[in-house]
Design a protein around this motif. Sequence first.
Motif, PDB file in Angstrom:
ATOM      1  N   LYS A  38      96.412  -4.744 -30.034  1.00  0.00           N
ATOM      2  CA  LYS A  38      97.750  -4.583 -30.597  1.00  0.00           C
ATOM      3  C   LYS A  38      97.700  -4.447 -32.120  1.00  0.00           C
ATOM      4  N   ARG A  39      96.675  -5.020 -32.721  1.00  0.00           N
ATOM      5  CA  ARG A  39      96.526  -4.964 -34.179  1.00  0.00           C
ATOM      6  C   ARG A  39      95.649  -3.799 -34.612  1.00  0.00           C
ATOM      7  N   GLY A  40      95.333  -2.916 -33.690  1.00  0.00           N
ATOM      8  CA  GLY A  40      94.602  -1.706 -34.039  1.00  0.00           C
ATOM      9  C   GLY A  40      93.101  -1.845 -34.092  1.00  0.00           C
ATOM     10  N   ARG A  41      92.549  -2.901 -33.550  1.00  0.00           N
ATOM     11  CA  ARG A  41      91.119  -3.114 -33.596  1.00  0.00           C
ATOM     12  C   ARG A  41      90.434  -2.446 -32.398  1.00  0.00           C
ATOM     13  N   GLN A  42      89.166  -2.114 -32.590  1.00  0.00           N
ATOM     14  CA  GLN A  42      88.340  -1.547 -31.519  1.00  0.00           C
ATOM     15  C   GLN A  42      87.675  -2.705 -30.782  1.00  0.00           C
ATOM     16  N   VAL A  43      87.936  -2.822 -29.490  1.00  0.00           N
ATOM     17  CA  VAL A  43      87.460  -3.965 -28.714  1.00  0.00           C
ATOM     18  C   VAL A  43      86.697  -3.480 -27.487  1.00  0.00           C
ATOM     19  N   LEU A  44      85.514  -4.026 -27.300  1.00  0.00           N
ATOM     20  CA  LEU A  44      84.727  -3.824 -26.078  1.00  0.00           C
ATOM     21  C   LEU A  44      84.626  -5.171 -25.374  1.00  0.00           C
ATOM     22  N   MET A  45      85.021  -5.236 -24.106  1.00  0.00           N
ATOM     23  CA  MET A  45      84.948  -6.472 -23.328  1.00  0.00           C
ATOM     24  C   MET A  45      84.035  -6.242 -22.136  1.00  0.00           C
ATOM     25  N   ILE A  46      82.996  -7.071 -22.038  1.00  0.00           N
ATOM     26  CA  ILE A  46      82.053  -6.956 -20.928  1.00  0.00           C
ATOM     27  C   ILE A  46      82.122  -8.212 -20.077  1.00  0.00           C
ATOM     28  N   GLU A  47      81.948  -8.038 -18.783  1.00  0.00           N
ATOM     29  CA  GLU A  47      82.070  -9.127 -17.816  1.00  0.00           C
ATOM     30  C   GLU A  47      80.922  -9.030 -16.817  1.00  0.00           C
ATOM     31  N   ARG A  48      80.199 -10.135 -16.654  1.00  0.00           N
ATOM     32  CA  ARG A  48      79.022 -10.143 -15.780  1.00  0.00           C
ATOM     33  C   ARG A  48      79.387  -9.917 -14.317  1.00  0.00           C
ATOM     34  N   GLN A  49      80.517 -10.463 -13.881  1.00  0.00           N
ATOM     35  CA  GLN A  49      80.901 -10.354 -12.486  1.00  0.00           C
ATOM     36  C   GLN A  49      81.769  -9.120 -12.252  1.00  0.00           C
ATOM     37  N   GLN A  50      82.025  -8.854 -10.973  1.00  0.00           N
ATOM     38  CA  GLN A  50      82.966  -7.809 -10.592  1.00  0.00           C
ATOM     39  C   GLN A  50      84.303  -8.472 -10.253  1.00  0.00           C
ATOM     40  N   PHE A  51      85.394  -7.889 -10.724  1.00  0.00           N
ATOM     41  CA  PHE A  51      86.727  -8.422 -10.423  1.00  0.00           C
ATOM     42  C   PHE A  51      87.326  -7.652  -9.256  1.00  0.00           C
ATOM     43  N   PRO A  52      88.195  -8.290  -8.465  1.00  0.00           N
ATOM     44  CA  PRO A  52      88.605  -9.694  -8.538  1.00  0.00           C
ATOM     45  C   PRO A  52      87.528 -10.635  -8.017  1.00  0.00           C
ATOM     46  N   ARG A  53      87.480 -11.815  -8.563  1.00  0.00           N
ATOM     47  CA  ARG A  53      86.537 -12.848  -8.138  1.00  0.00           C
ATOM     48  C   ARG A  53      87.212 -14.203  -8.241  1.00  0.00           C
ATOM     49  N   PHE A  54      86.784 -15.158  -7.426  1.00  0.00           N
ATOM     50  CA  PHE A  54      87.410 -16.479  -7.401  1.00  0.00           C
ATOM     51  C   PHE A  54      87.130 -17.236  -8.692  1.00  0.00           C
ATOM     52  N   SER A  55      88.128 -18.005  -9.137  1.00  0.00           N
ATOM     53  CA  SER A  55      87.943 -18.959 -10.223  1.00  0.00           C
ATOM     54  C   SER A  55      88.916 -20.101  -9.998  1.00  0.00           C
ATOM     55  N   ILE A  56      88.596 -21.260 -10.533  1.00  0.00           N
ATOM     56  CA  ILE A  56      89.472 -22.414 -10.420  1.00  0.00           C
ATOM     57  C   ILE A  56      90.321 -22.504 -11.686  1.00  0.00           C
ATOM     58  N   GLY A  57      91.407 -23.277 -11.627  1.00  0.00           N
ATOM     59  CA  GLY A  57      92.327 -23.398 -12.751  1.00  0.00           C
ATOM     60  C   GLY A  57      93.585 -22.599 -12.465  1.00  0.00           C
TER      61      GLY A  57
END
Length: 423
Positions: A38-57
């Motif tokens: 939203k502030r115009g920054r270049q962002v790369l997000m990497i995730e080890r798992q494949q989504f959707p995946r279970f999580s608690i919380g």
Amino acid sequence: MNAAVEDPVAALPSVERTEILVIGAGPAGSVAAAMLCKRGRQVLMIERQQFPRFSIGESLLPQSMEYIEAAGLLQDVVEAGFQHKNGAAFVHGTATTAFDFRDKFSPGWGTTYQVQRADFDNVLARGAERMGTTLRFGDEVLAVRPGEQPSVDVRRPDGSEYRIEADFILDASGFARLLPRLLELESPSNFPVRGAIFCHVRDHIPMGAGFDRNKILITTHPEHIDVWYWTIPFSNGCCSLGVVAEPAFFERYEGDNLQKLQAIVAEDPNLSRLMANAEWAVLPVRTITGYSANVRSLWGPGYALLGNAGEFLDPVFSSGVTIAFKSAQLASDCLARRYAGEQVDWEAEFSVPLRAGVKTFRRFVEAWYQGGFQKIIYHPHQQPEVRRMISSILAGYAWDTDNPYVDDPSGRRMRVLEELCSA
């Protein structure tokens, strides 16, 4: 014939450049990524798992909605169809009480959602992608080099490797705690080791059974003040059901984890009644032990730790996702000032304010397990204004210093209240 000489440059992995690298696409990572985009920054997000995946919380706090809205992800969450939540109900034997988070001391959101995290995290991650984040699943970080120009080595799902160079790294890897492990930042938690056994059940709780699906139900074990159950209703007719205790408590029970969970639930008359027609283990029974965590520092040269990657207290008041979102907001604000050419003091502007709210939650968690907070919430003659102050903290407003129970660094006010309610 001379042997071929390997070109050292050609042997290096391919190198990619980004402004902000976010490791982990859970709630902290996705909200931080969306805020930065939203502030115009270049962002790369990497995730080890494949989504959707279970999580608690799975039970959010209303304060979380402020950060979701600020990230531009509110419509994504609202349209996902999650279970509405307006408060928390507590039961200990014949004692009952409930807090409506709309009746609270602090201004702001009074409602939120109870979510299946596999769906919720995917909604946030895809929302961050819609906001402009480059999102990759299945990429695993192998090594990290902090500094003024930090970088990480990454393995793709096909086994090939590459390097990412960034201006800054946000570690939102959750319980994997990637940078704390790789950089040896972990510090022992001063909480006793506790564990949880939990699963999803199709509850079949009938209407009129005294169960409010708009609230999380927290039940104290009939005989053990430091053992408690969570019951989190979802919009699909299922509940997340779990029990938290020190490991020695679970060792008293025979059988597999499902049998242990069923036996412990059977010890509470109200939960037994509610779960009389339940279909158990709609999702497999899971366990987690020793989840409380801490680090020596929440930031370092070229990086900051978000959410559970930095610190996790305890699930009793569902503070984890709210703390994760707060860390995302503080980090994105710091990075915005950095890119505006300002000097950023990460200790004063990120770590100190984040830990202030965590400390507030910590006082309440400790008082819960010691029994004092339970005396407060079940007391028959509660002052309405004090009750609203407590409701605010249970709703996640642990950074509102206008609340006397937040602006109480020594915990004296809480101890006095415990003494009054114990008399």
